[in-house]
Motif scaffolding. Structure first.
Motif, PDB file in Angstrom:
ATOM      1  N   VAL A   1       1.298  -1.171  -0.201  1.00  0.00           N
ATOM      2  CA  VAL A   1      -0.365   0.217  -0.542  1.00  0.00           C
ATOM      3  C   VAL A   1       1.144   1.356   0.272  1.00  0.00           C
ATOM      4  N   VAL A   2       1.900   1.507   0.982  1.00  0.00           N
ATOM      5  CA  VAL A   2       2.776   2.627   1.161  1.00  0.00           C
ATOM      6  C   VAL A   2       3.879   2.533  -0.070  1.00  0.00           C
ATOM      7  N   VAL A   3       3.707   1.317  -1.048  1.00  0.00           N
ATOM      8  CA  VAL A   3       4.450   1.508  -2.278  1.00  0.00           C
ATOM      9  C   VAL A   3       3.302   2.451  -3.698  1.00  0.00           C
ATOM     10  N   LEU A   4       2.072   1.948  -3.536  1.00  0.00           N
ATOM     11  CA  LEU A   4       1.084   2.649  -4.344  1.00  0.00           C
ATOM     12  C   LEU A   4       1.042   3.843  -4.205  1.00  0.00           C
ATOM     13  N   VAL A   5       0.735   4.216  -3.146  1.00  0.00           N
ATOM     14  CA  VAL A   5       0.593   5.259  -1.964  1.00  0.00           C
ATOM     15  C   VAL A   5       1.557   6.374  -2.980  1.00  0.00           C
ATOM     16  N   LEU A   6       2.704   6.283  -2.115  1.00  0.00           N
ATOM     17  CA  LEU A   6       4.112   6.856  -2.346  1.00  0.00           C
ATOM     18  C   LEU A   6       4.294   6.972  -4.644  1.00  0.00           C
ATOM     19  N   ALA A   7       3.975   5.935  -5.210  1.00  0.00           N
ATOM     20  CA  ALA A   7       3.573   6.223  -6.113  1.00  0.00           C
ATOM     21  C   ALA A   7       2.013   7.221  -7.039  1.00  0.00           C
ATOM     22  N   ILE A   8       1.699   7.149  -6.058  1.00  0.00           N
ATOM     23  CA  ILE A   8       0.272   7.856  -6.453  1.00  0.00           C
ATOM     24  C   ILE A   8       1.178   9.620  -6.369  1.00  0.00           C
TER      25      ILE A   8
ATOM     26  N   ALA B   1       3.842  10.505  -6.756  1.00  0.00           N
ATOM     27  CA  ALA B   1       4.789  11.501  -6.840  1.00  0.00           C
ATOM     28  C   ALA B   1       4.207  11.543  -8.138  1.00  0.00           C
ATOM     29  N   ILE B   2       3.313  10.831  -8.787  1.00  0.00           N
ATOM     30  CA  ILE B   2       2.507  11.541 -10.256  1.00  0.00           C
ATOM     31  C   ILE B   2       1.766  12.564  -9.762  1.00  0.00           C
ATOM     32  N   LEU B   3       0.997  12.131  -9.024  1.00  0.00           N
ATOM     33  CA  LEU B   3       0.445  13.729  -8.167  1.00  0.00           C
ATOM     34  C   LEU B   3       0.943  15.576  -8.312  1.00  0.00           C
ATOM     35  N   LEU B   4       2.293  15.040  -7.453  1.00  0.00           N
ATOM     36  CA  LEU B   4       3.245  15.679  -7.738  1.00  0.00           C
ATOM     37  C   LEU B   4       3.942  16.748  -9.076  1.00  0.00           C
ATOM     38  N   ILE B   5       4.227  15.625  -9.508  1.00  0.00           N
ATOM     39  CA  ILE B   5       4.626  15.418 -10.495  1.00  0.00           C
ATOM     40  C   ILE B   5       3.895  16.532 -11.553  1.00  0.00           C
ATOM     41  N   LEU B   6       2.725  16.568 -11.858  1.00  0.00           N
ATOM     42  CA  LEU B   6       1.369  16.624 -12.520  1.00  0.00           C
ATOM     43  C   LEU B   6       0.923  18.226 -12.137  1.00  0.00           C
ATOM     44  N   LEU B   7       1.159  18.297 -10.923  1.00  0.00           N
ATOM     45  CA  LEU B   7       1.437  19.896 -10.155  1.00  0.00           C
ATOM     46  C   LEU B   7       2.446  20.734 -10.262  1.00  0.00           C
ATOM     47  N   LEU B   8       3.644  20.408 -10.698  1.00  0.00           N
ATOM     48  CA  LEU B   8       4.821  20.921 -11.067  1.00  0.00           C
ATOM     49  C   LEU B   8       4.680  21.421 -12.426  1.00  0.00           C
ATOM     50  N   LEU B   9       4.642  20.555 -13.329  1.00  0.00           N
ATOM     51  CA  LEU B   9       3.539  20.698 -14.507  1.00  0.00           C
ATOM     52  C   LEU B   9       2.567  21.865 -14.870  1.00  0.00           C
ATOM     53  N   VAL B  10       1.773  21.900 -14.155  1.00  0.00           N
ATOM     54  CA  VAL B  10       0.468  23.009 -13.772  1.00  0.00           C
ATOM     55  C   VAL B  10       1.682  24.159 -13.280  1.00  0.00           C
ATOM     56  N   ILE B  11       2.115  23.919 -12.127  1.00  0.00           N
ATOM     57  CA  ILE B  11       2.270  25.390 -11.774  1.00  0.00           C
ATOM     58  C   ILE B  11       3.820  25.680 -13.352  1.00  0.00           C
ATOM     59  N   ILE B  12       4.968  25.027 -13.731  1.00  0.00           N
ATOM     60  CA  ILE B  12       5.815  25.536 -14.388  1.00  0.00           C
ATOM     61  C   ILE B  12       4.725  26.524 -15.801  1.00  0.00           C
ATOM     62  N   ARG B  13       4.051  25.606 -16.567  1.00  0.00           N
ATOM     63  CA  ARG B  13       3.087  26.389 -17.447  1.00  0.00           C
ATOM     64  C   ARG B  13       2.349  27.246 -16.727  1.00  0.00           C
ATOM     65  N   GLN B  14       2.016  27.676 -15.576  1.00  0.00           N
ATOM     66  CA  GLN B  14       1.195  29.465 -15.389  1.00  0.00           C
ATOM     67  C   GLN B  14       2.524  29.787 -15.098  1.00  0.00           C
ATOM     68  N   LYS B  15       3.856  29.625 -14.640  1.00  0.00           N
ATOM     69  CA  LYS B  15       4.373  30.546 -14.455  1.00  0.00           C
ATOM     70  C   LYS B  15       5.340  31.264 -16.299  1.00  0.00           C
ATOM     71  N   ARG B  16       5.111  29.953 -17.362  1.00  0.00           N
ATOM     72  CA  ARG B  16       5.415  30.359 -17.977  1.00  0.00           C
ATOM     73  C   ARG B  16       4.854  31.469 -19.169  1.00  0.00           C
ATOM     74  N   LEU B  17       3.191  30.877 -18.624  1.00  0.00           N
ATOM     75  CA  LEU B  17       2.479  32.037 -19.045  1.00  0.00           C
ATOM     76  C   LEU B  17       2.739  33.287 -18.706  1.00  0.00           C
ATOM     77  N   GLN B  18       2.814  33.626 -17.486  1.00  0.00           N
ATOM     78  CA  GLN B  18       2.880  34.509 -16.415  1.00  0.00           C
ATOM     79  C   GLN B  18       4.459  35.606 -17.339  1.00  0.00           C
ATOM     80  N   GLN B  19       5.306  34.939 -17.503  1.00  0.00           N
ATOM     81  CA  GLN B  19       6.386  35.159 -17.766  1.00  0.00           C
ATOM     82  C   GLN B  19       6.555  36.314 -19.201  1.00  0.00           C
ATOM     83  N   LEU B  20       5.212  35.206 -20.280  1.00  0.00           N
ATOM     84  CA  LEU B  20       5.239  35.130 -21.430  1.00  0.00           C
ATOM     85  C   LEU B  20       3.826  36.578 -21.242  1.00  0.00           C
ATOM     86  N   LEU B  21       3.319  36.835 -20.780  1.00  0.00           N
ATOM     87  CA  LEU B  21       2.562  38.040 -20.765  1.00  0.00           C
ATOM     88  C   LEU B  21       3.296  38.995 -20.628  1.00  0.00           C
TER      89      LEU B  21
END
Length: 581
Positions: A410-417, A419-439
């Protein structure tokens, strides 16, 4: 109980009954006849494009895979022959890969762990890393998983087998997709994740064909895990009984022994000791031609438990002792430990406390050695769990082990999920920052264009007004009109007003520019600041002269004086300096 392949659910049960209803004896005979004609024919067609040594290699490989579960010694002798053939054809990388796979099949079928096998397989995987051998790489990963299973290292086996499954899916290889899904389900059933196991088994069932033995082994696995639920126990027994003749048609005595052992364990769990003994008796008769220490041990251990449960302690000790001999010959410490525990229980019930204590000490010593070697005690889950019921202490140890396995999973599955959510969140944040910088960049460029356009328009306006002023000098006869024109020109050549308008735009783009400039040099005049602003946005000397209504030469002189006032050397660029402010 035996941990060989386990069994199906209600849907598969209906399918099997349908098959048994409509495939009468005559039809089955016809199918068998067609099978015996077509299979050799198809084999010849497949092998017709291969050389004689390659055909012989493939033929031996098929036999090894078929007999590995029932006749270990024969399979290993044939495997040595294959290794010799592979060594004579080093240019064919598939042969040695096939040998490693077949050796892994034998190890898994017999429960024999070879510590060097995983290293050999990994070395071969590394060899293929930069080469185009996708099937061989997938087969090696599956082989690695089989060896981890022989070691009972489920946490290592699970990700490797899943990876192999994805590789075979990408290759559209249904046969090995079925095998990897079946093994994934077996791993999950070992750690008692029955819902997950059932999911993998049903996926494997959708890939298998009813003319394959694996189809019925998967069905057996699903029925067997269903039997762990007391409410489903009776239905599971009925389904397993229906399945027996279907498994028997493949004439694989090893699989039949395993199936009867599991069915007998289910009868024993249901309190029907007579039927349980009948299953063990059939399994004992079939096992006479077998060479599989794991199955032999399981059979003897189950017989020992049966006689112990009916109070026949003499026969119970006999079969537990046979199980102990088999474990000693095979060198399997885990089997030896549980055989000693069974004998200890018999002596305890006889009242022979000294002998019971000696065998219990042997069990504890072996058990501790297994723990020190990090070897799991979860193999042969069905019969081991029954044996351990005679010892509350050992049941408690077992429950703790299973709980730890489940928590880790269960711990391995939770950590994997996570990690995936964290990566997705980081990608969203990076995309938002890039959009802000572009604007921000677009906004800044827009304002710069405004300033530049304003400066150019101001320069053009002043240039036009100066030209008009020069033209009026050609008409001195109309002084009043000329004076009015000069008044209009002078009022529109108001440098201070133009400067104020310019500053409003400039400060939006370059906030605190003047404050930082004055902090660097407090002696700067208003005219100095004005020049610095125009220089900062790249306005030319000629355009600045037109804006300020002075000569371009004056701008050059002012630029030179401004460099001195700011403390810049002759080689230093005023424009570069202002861009850093």
């Amino acid at each position: 109980m035996v941990s060989c392949e386990k069994f199906i659910g209600n849907t598969s049960k209906k399918v099997l009954r349908f098959v048994r209803t409509f495939l009468d004896k005559k039809m089955r005979q016809q199918i068998t006849l067609i099978k015996w004609i077509l299979i050799p024919l198809l084999g010849c067609l497949h092998l017709s494009g291969r050389s004689n040594p390659e055909r012989k290699f493939d033929s031996i490989a098929r036999v090894i895979e078929r007999v590995s579960f029932s006749h270990a010694s024969k399979a290993r002798l044939m495997l040595e022959q294959l290794y010799q053939m592979a060594s004579r054809q080093p240019e064919n990388p598939s042969d040695i890969t096939q040998c490693l796979y077949l050796e892994s099949i034998i190890n898994y079928s017999q429960g024999a762990y070879d510590s060097a096998m995983i290293a050999r397989i990994q070395e071969r995987i590394d060899f293929f890393k930069d080469k185009s051998y996708p099937f061989e790489t997938a087969l090696l990963n599956y082989s690695k998983g089989l060896n981890y299973m022989a070691k009972n290292d489920f946490s290592e086996a699970f990700p490797v087998v899943l990876h192999a499954s994805e590789q075979f899916k990408a290759l559209n290889n249904e046969r090995f997709v079925t095998k990897t899904l079946l093994l994934s389900g077996t791993i999950c059933s070992h750690i008692r994740s029955f819902n997950l196991a059932r999911n993998y088994y049903h996926q494997a069932l959708s890939q298998a064909r009813p003319d394959q033995l694996e189809y019925y082994l998967i069905c057996a696995n699903i029925y067997f895990i269903d039997s762990y639920n007391p409410e489903n126990l009776a239905a599971s027994i009925d389904s397993l009984e229906l399945l027996m003749p279907l498994i028997g048609q493949f004439q694989d005595s090893g699989r039949m022994v395993a199936a009867y052992l599991n069915l007998g364990a289910c009868y024993s769990e249901n309190g029907d000791e007579k039927q349980a003994y009948h299953c063990y008796e059939v399994a004992l008769r079939l096992s006479q031609s077998l060479d599989n220490p794991r199955l032999t041990f399981a059979l003897y251990q189950n017989l020992g438990f049966y006689y112990e449960s009916i109070g026949d302690l003499g026969n119970a000790k006999k079969w537990y002792s046979e199980a102990r001999k088999t474990a000693l010959l095979d060198g399997n410490l885990e089997h030896l430990a549980y055989a000693c525990l069974g004998i200890s229980t018999v002596y305890e019930k006889k009242g022979n406390i000294d002998s019971a204590y000696i065998y219990l000490q042997d069990y504890n010593r072996l058990y501790n050695k297994i723990i020190n070697n990090s070897k799991s005690i979860e193999t042969y889950q069905s019969y081991v769990s029954v044996v351990l019921e005679s010892s509350k202490k050992e049941v408690k140890i077992k429950e703790q082990e299973l709980a730890l396995k489940n928590r880790r999973f269960v711990v391995v599955l939770v950590l994997a999920i996570a990690a995936i959510l964290l990566i997705l969140l980081l990608l969203v944040i990076i995309r938002q920052k890039r959009l802000q910088q572009l604007l921000l960049k677009e906004n800044l460029e827009s304002k710069m264009r405004e300033i530049t356009s304003s400066s150019i328009l101001l320069s053009s306006k002043n240039s036009i007004l100066q030209q008009i002023s020069k033209l009026t000098k050609q008409f001195p006869e109309n002084e009043r009109t000329v004076d009015e024109i000069h008044h209009i020109i002078n009022s529109n050549l108001n440098v201070e007003q133009d400067w104020d308008n310019f500053m409003l735009h400039f400060e939006k783009v370059h906030p605190n520019f003047f404050a930082r400039l004055q902090a660097h040099c407090s002696d700067l005049t208003k005219n100095n600041l004005r020049l610095c602003a125009y220089f900062r946005i790249g306005v030319s000397n000629k355009e600045i002269a037109q804006i300020l209504n002075i000569s371009p030469e004056s701008i050059k002189v002012n630029r030179h004086r401004l460099k001195k006032k700011l403390g810049l050397g002759e080689e230093e660029s005023l424009d570069e300096f202002l861009r850093t402010i």
